[in-house]
Design an enzyme around this catalytic site. Structure first.
Site, PDB file in Angstrom:
ATOM      1  N   SER A   1     -10.950  -1.287   3.215  1.00  0.00           N
ATOM      2  CA  SER A   1     -10.158  -1.418   4.443  1.00  0.00           C
ATOM      3  C   SER A   1      -9.802  -0.032   4.946  1.00  0.00           C
ATOM      4  O   SER A   1      -9.207   0.757   4.210  1.00  0.00           O
ATOM      5  CB  SER A   1      -8.855  -2.164   4.168  1.00  0.00           C
ATOM      6  OG  SER A   1      -9.106  -3.425   3.642  1.00  0.00           O
TER       7      SER A   1
ATOM      8  N   GLU B   1      -5.276   3.276   6.143  1.00  0.00           N
ATOM      9  CA  GLU B   1      -5.000   3.123   4.718  1.00  0.00           C
ATOM     10  C   GLU B   1      -5.710   4.237   3.969  1.00  0.00           C
ATOM     11  O   GLU B   1      -5.211   4.784   2.995  1.00  0.00           O
ATOM     12  CB  GLU B   1      -5.506   1.760   4.247  1.00  0.00           C
ATOM     13  CG  GLU B   1      -5.033   1.415   2.869  1.00  0.00           C
ATOM     14  CD  GLU B   1      -6.040   0.636   2.096  1.00  0.00           C
ATOM     15  OE1 GLU B   1      -6.781   1.260   1.303  1.00  0.00           O
ATOM     16  OE2 GLU B   1      -6.081  -0.592   2.263  1.00  0.00           O
TER      17      GLU B   1
ATOM     18  N   ARG C   1       0.834  -1.217   0.000  1.00  0.00           N
ATOM     19  CA  ARG C   1       0.000   0.000   0.000  1.00  0.00           C
ATOM     20  C   ARG C   1       0.871   1.271   0.000  1.00  0.00           C
ATOM     21  O   ARG C   1       0.581   2.245   0.702  1.00  0.00           O
ATOM     22  CB  ARG C   1      -0.936   0.022   1.219  1.00  0.00           C
ATOM     23  CG  ARG C   1      -1.990  -1.082   1.246  1.00  0.00           C
ATOM     24  CD  ARG C   1      -3.014  -0.897   0.138  1.00  0.00           C
ATOM     25  NE  ARG C   1      -4.125  -1.830   0.265  1.00  0.00           N
ATOM     26  CZ  ARG C   1      -4.140  -3.065  -0.250  1.00  0.00           C
ATOM     27  NH1 ARG C   1      -3.100  -3.517  -0.938  1.00  0.00           N
ATOM     28  NH2 ARG C   1      -5.196  -3.828  -0.106  1.00  0.00           N
TER      29      ARG C   1
HETATM   30  N1  EPU Z   1     -10.468 -11.364   9.795  1.00  0.00           N
HETATM   31  C1  EPU Z   1     -11.113 -11.490  10.996  1.00  0.00           C
HETATM   32  N2  EPU Z   1     -12.164 -10.650  11.256  1.00  0.00           N
HETATM   33  C2  EPU Z   1     -12.567  -9.720  10.387  1.00  0.00           C
HETATM   34  C3  EPU Z   1     -11.897  -9.566   9.154  1.00  0.00           C
HETATM   35  C4  EPU Z   1     -10.836 -10.408   8.880  1.00  0.00           C
HETATM   36  O1  EPU Z   1     -10.767 -12.329  11.818  1.00  0.00           O
HETATM   37  O2  EPU Z   1     -13.533  -9.007  10.690  1.00  0.00           O
HETATM   38  C5  EPU Z   1      -9.372 -12.305   9.473  1.00  0.00           C
HETATM   39  C6  EPU Z   1      -9.792 -13.271   8.363  1.00  0.00           C
HETATM   40  O3  EPU Z   1     -10.473 -14.375   8.874  1.00  0.00           O
HETATM   41  C7  EPU Z   1      -8.463 -13.647   7.757  1.00  0.00           C
HETATM   42  C8  EPU Z   1      -7.650 -12.388   7.909  1.00  0.00           C
HETATM   43  O4  EPU Z   1      -8.285 -11.608   8.905  1.00  0.00           O
HETATM   44  O5  EPU Z   1      -7.860 -14.675   8.508  1.00  0.00           O
HETATM   45  C9  EPU Z   1      -7.514 -11.587   6.608  1.00  0.00           C
HETATM   46  O6  EPU Z   1      -8.805 -11.207   6.151  1.00  0.00           O
HETATM   47  P1  EPU Z   1      -9.155 -10.977   4.591  1.00  0.00           P
HETATM   48  O7  EPU Z   1      -8.666 -12.127   3.782  1.00  0.00           O
HETATM   49  O8  EPU Z   1     -10.603 -10.613   4.503  1.00  0.00           O
HETATM   50  O9  EPU Z   1      -8.264  -9.769   4.132  1.00  0.00           O
HETATM   51  P2  EPU Z   1      -7.808  -8.432   4.865  1.00  0.00           P
HETATM   52  O10 EPU Z   1      -6.405  -8.605   5.328  1.00  0.00           O
HETATM   53  O11 EPU Z   1      -8.803  -8.028   5.871  1.00  0.00           O
HETATM   54  C10 EPU Z   1      -6.759  -7.410   2.689  1.00  0.00           C
HETATM   55  C11 EPU Z   1      -6.793  -6.099   1.968  1.00  0.00           C
HETATM   56  C12 EPU Z   1      -8.075  -5.969   1.175  1.00  0.00           C
HETATM   57  C13 EPU Z   1      -8.157  -7.110   0.182  1.00  0.00           C
HETATM   58  C14 EPU Z   1      -8.095  -8.438   0.949  1.00  0.00           C
HETATM   59  C15 EPU Z   1      -8.054  -9.628   0.020  1.00  0.00           C
HETATM   60  C16 EPU Z   1      -5.512  -4.517   3.285  1.00  0.00           C
HETATM   61  C17 EPU Z   1      -5.548  -3.334   4.193  1.00  0.00           C
HETATM   62  N3  EPU Z   1      -6.696  -4.993   2.890  1.00  0.00           N
HETATM   63  O12 EPU Z   1      -7.815  -7.385   3.650  1.00  0.00           O
HETATM   64  O13 EPU Z   1      -8.020  -4.746   0.462  1.00  0.00           O
HETATM   65  O14 EPU Z   1      -9.344  -7.050  -0.576  1.00  0.00           O
HETATM   66  O15 EPU Z   1      -6.896  -8.478   1.759  1.00  0.00           O
HETATM   67  O16 EPU Z   1      -6.796  -9.744  -0.570  1.00  0.00           O
HETATM   68  O17 EPU Z   1      -4.428  -4.962   2.922  1.00  0.00           O
HETATM   69  C18 EPU Z   1      -8.608  -2.437   0.626  1.00  0.00           C
HETATM   70  O18 EPU Z   1      -7.398  -2.204   0.607  1.00  0.00           O
HETATM   71  O19 EPU Z   1      -9.467  -1.527   0.722  1.00  0.00           O
HETATM   72  C19 EPU Z   1      -9.055  -3.823   0.580  1.00  0.00           C
HETATM   73  C20 EPU Z   1     -10.345  -4.154   0.659  1.00  0.00           C
END
Ligand code: EPU
Length: 344
Positions: free
Chosen positions: A230, A326, A161
């Site tokens: 996010s 972010e 990012r």
């Molecule tokens: N998780 C939780 N609780 C929640 C949300 C997530 O426990 O409420 C856990 C999930 O179970 C998983 C881990 O956190 O084990 C990661 O969650 P997820 O795969 O949904 O991805 P994220 O890390 O929350 C990132 C990006 C997203 C992108 C997704 C998919 C960032 C800041 N965000 O989210 O990007 O779509 O991975 O690759 O890096 C954005 O930047 O706006 C965005 C949506």
């Protein structure tokens, strides 16, 4: 004639749907018009794409420059395709165009809201792919010299990012074109959780559809429930820090990075802090994806700012980790930082 308006209403230009106004709104649709804007532009100003990663924290913002240059061109070689899109194109439509034409490499980046010009600034990424994996070059218009410079992938200094465009080059110019280096040979990237269940002979269209399905199931649709994706970045911590947390919470999700560092899931940290679905007046932490802050009915960006501070402080108290936003936060004087009033 260039679109230039004063006291312009920005509700349609931010996915949080806050009704801020800007003193001046410039929307150049060519390099000539950009030259004209730059002669008139004075700080503070902010370069806005489609407003899907920006929070207007006050009723008034700074002057807004929203580049709106359009066009897509394609150059093909035997193994690669170079797709150049101007900054005002919509990112998802560009991905759709590439998938339709069987230019491979961006299907995992389907449905990310925002413009092409904004995509390198924070190096958009999802489902195991980042923009940095597919960028050939970025053309950047320099406000000072009124000329265009070309940045190859390494010159963009991409990180998680992050890029040169939001650091040393911030507000010194504007991205006018992004060229992607895509492949003619299909190879799926199915490493991310949720894509790994797809069959081996999956097509790029199937991956594209699956990513859309995943995003629709996990992330609130900003057209129905205003949000900016996010809100925080996933924190990257040292292996010592990770061990400290792992001893206390053995199920902590973790993603090893370069240099022995570990990326943690901010959504998980927020959920474990008891804030998933938390509401503060007319705004709240999303009920499905705790990393997303949502606007139920507020007309004031301060409400999201207060909520973000509450989340930051609660996570800090529980895990001793300071989440960093972010989303970019804009006041009438320019970008602001999320700073806690007092460390508890
Ligand atoms: N998780 C939780 N609780 C929640 C949300 C997530 O426990 O409420 C856990 C999930 O179970 C998983 C881990 O956190 O084990 C990661 O969650 P997820 O795969 O949904 O991805 P994220 O890390 O929350 C990132 C990006 C997203 C992108 C997704 C998919 C960032 C800041 N965000 O989210 O990007 O779509 O991975 O690759 O890096 C954005 O930047 O706006 C965005 C949506």
């Amino acid at each position: 004639m260039m679109n230039m308006q004063s006291k312009y209403q920005l509700t349609q230009h931010n996915s949080f749907a806050f009704p801020a106004t800007c003193p001046a709104f410039y929307q150049p649709s060519s390099i000539d018009e950009l030259n004209e804007v730059v002669s008139r532009l004075s700080p503070p100003f902010y370069i806005l794409g489609e407003g899907s990663n920006t929070l207007f924290t006050e009723q008034t913002t700074s002057t807004i420059l929203q580049p709106n240059i359009k066009g897509i061109t394609v150059e093909e070689s035997e193994n690669f395709v170079f797709v150049s899109a101007k900054c005002g194109e919509n990112w998802h439509e560009l991905v759709n165009f590439c998938v339709e034409h069987e230019y491979y490499g961006v299907e995992n980046l389907a449905l990310i809201p925002g413009s092409v010009g904004a995509s390198p600034v924070q190096n958009i990424g999802a489902y195991g792919t980042e923009l940095a994996d597919v960028v050939e070059q970025v053309k950047w218009y320099d406000f000072k010299n009124k000329n265009i410079k070309t940045f190859d992938r390494s010159a963009c200094q991409f990180g998680y990012r992050d890029s040169i465009f939001k650091n040393s080059l911030a507000n010194k110019g504007v991205i006018v074109e992004v060229t992607l280096k895509l492949s003619r040979k299909w190879q799926a990237n199915l490493t991310y959780n949720g894509l790994d269940s797809l069959p081996k002979n999956v097509s790029s269209k199937d991956v594209f559809q699956q990513v859309i399905k995943l995003r629709q199931s996990k992330l609130p649709d900003p057209n129905k429930l205003p949000n900016a994706g996010s809100f925080f970045k996933n924190p990257i911590v040292s292996s010592e820090e990770f061990e400290r947390i792992k001893t206390l919470y053995c199920a902590v999700p973790s993603y090893p990075q370069k240099d022995n560092k570990i990326k943690l899931a901010a959504g998980w940290l927020i959920e474990q802090s008891g804030l998933k679905g938390f509401k503060l007046g007319d705004v709240g932490v999303d009920e499905t994806q705790a990393l997303v802050l949502v606007n139920y009915a507020s007309k004031n960006g301060q409400d999201i700012l207060q909520l973000a501070k509450h989340v930051q402080k609660t996570v800090l108290d529980k895990f001793d980790i300071m989440l960093q936003p972010e989303v970019r936060m804009l006041s009438k004087d320019g970008l602001i930082q999320l700073t806690l009033d007092k460390k508890a």
